[in-house]
Design a protein around this motif. Structure first.
Motif: not given
Length: 265
Positions: A42-43, A49, A89-90, A92-93, A97, A262-263
């Motif tokens: 994962r990032c 990322c 998008r960032e 949400r990432r 995380e 997602e993870t």
């Protein structure tokens, strides 16, 4: 165990509850092999990322980790304005995380808060038991400790007024068939001391359990029933309307262990 999304003694605020999106949290027993992915897959930072698009907002945005496992602060980003797709998008990432993210010195109108919430998914109505802020903002729940019908306790103050509060660890609206995936809290009035909102990291809590205990929990379901929680909402209303609202909400079953799609955590 449950995860606390928020409680705000002596706080007046607006909140938007983002609904589960096209990838709702599922039971661990039904997701892949039920094992967590290695962190190397994962990032871990925005720099690892990079977005496909180049945008000044993304270039200047800073992500600051707050603890070893939970929480991040986003600096140098004005979320009151429309955000480009790569920035959305960032965010949400980083939320996936870090599980909880903070933005300092933001001044959002209800309309701006709703627009910001939509970058994370479809929004739910404010709450199954109470209405939204107004007809234009049905997604916004007003949390005012001096007038909050869904509080679970009262505490007197020096000025003679009573404040409501929620000091129980909880995940929001789990008595709904499709609980919100996330909540967005916008603080409007903040006390000079106290009134802290606390979050718990259930990903870390689960991974810290012995494997036999995790295996046992993976197959369990829990019944979520609102009737045992909102006694104040029911009892202080002499018309009986609130009692009818609670009675109309059937208990629901949810897996005890949910998975972030997602993870895989």
């Amino acid at each position: 165990g449950q995860q606390s999304n928020r409680w705000k003694p002596k706080l007046a605020s607006h909140e938007v509850k983002g609904a589960t999106n096209d990838q709702p949290y599922g039971p661990r027993s039904q997701h892949d092999d039920g094992k967590q992915r290695d962190s190397a897959d994962r990032c871990n930072t925005p720099q690892n990322c990079p977005s496909d698009l180049s945008d000044s907002s993304l270039a200047h945005m800073k992500v600051v980790r707050l603890t070893g496992t939970l929480g991040a602060r986003i600096d140098d980003l004005d979320i009151s304005k429309p955000l480009p797709d790569d920035v959305a998008r960032e965010l949400r990432r980083v939320l996936v995380e870090s599980r909880v993210i903070f933005f300092r010195d933001q001044h959002l109108t209800p309309t701006q808060q709703v627009a910001f919430g939509r970058i994370f998914g479809e929004l739910t109505p404010a709450h199954p038991l109470v209405g939204g802020l107004d007809d234009d903002h049905p997604e916004v729940l007003v949390l005012d400790s001096l007038d909050y019908k869904l509080g679970v306790g009262d505490r007197g103050t020096t000025n003679g007024k009573s404040t409501s509060y929620n000091n129980r660890w909880h995940t929001d609206v789990t008595f709904s068939a499709t609980p919100p995936r996330a909540s967005i809290l916008s603080a409007k009035t903040i006390p000079s001391f106290g009134g802290d909102t606390l979050w718990a990291d259930l990903v870390d809590a689960y991974s810290s359990l012995p494997e036999p205990l995790r295996d046992m929990l993976d197959g369990l379901y829990a019944v979520h029933d609102s009737s045992g929680t909102f006694s104040r909402f029911r009892d202080e209303d002499k018309t009986g309307e609130n009692r009818q609202k609670l009675t109309a909400l059937d208990p629901v079953r949810h897996p005890v262990v949910r998975v972030i799609p997602e993870t895989g955590e």
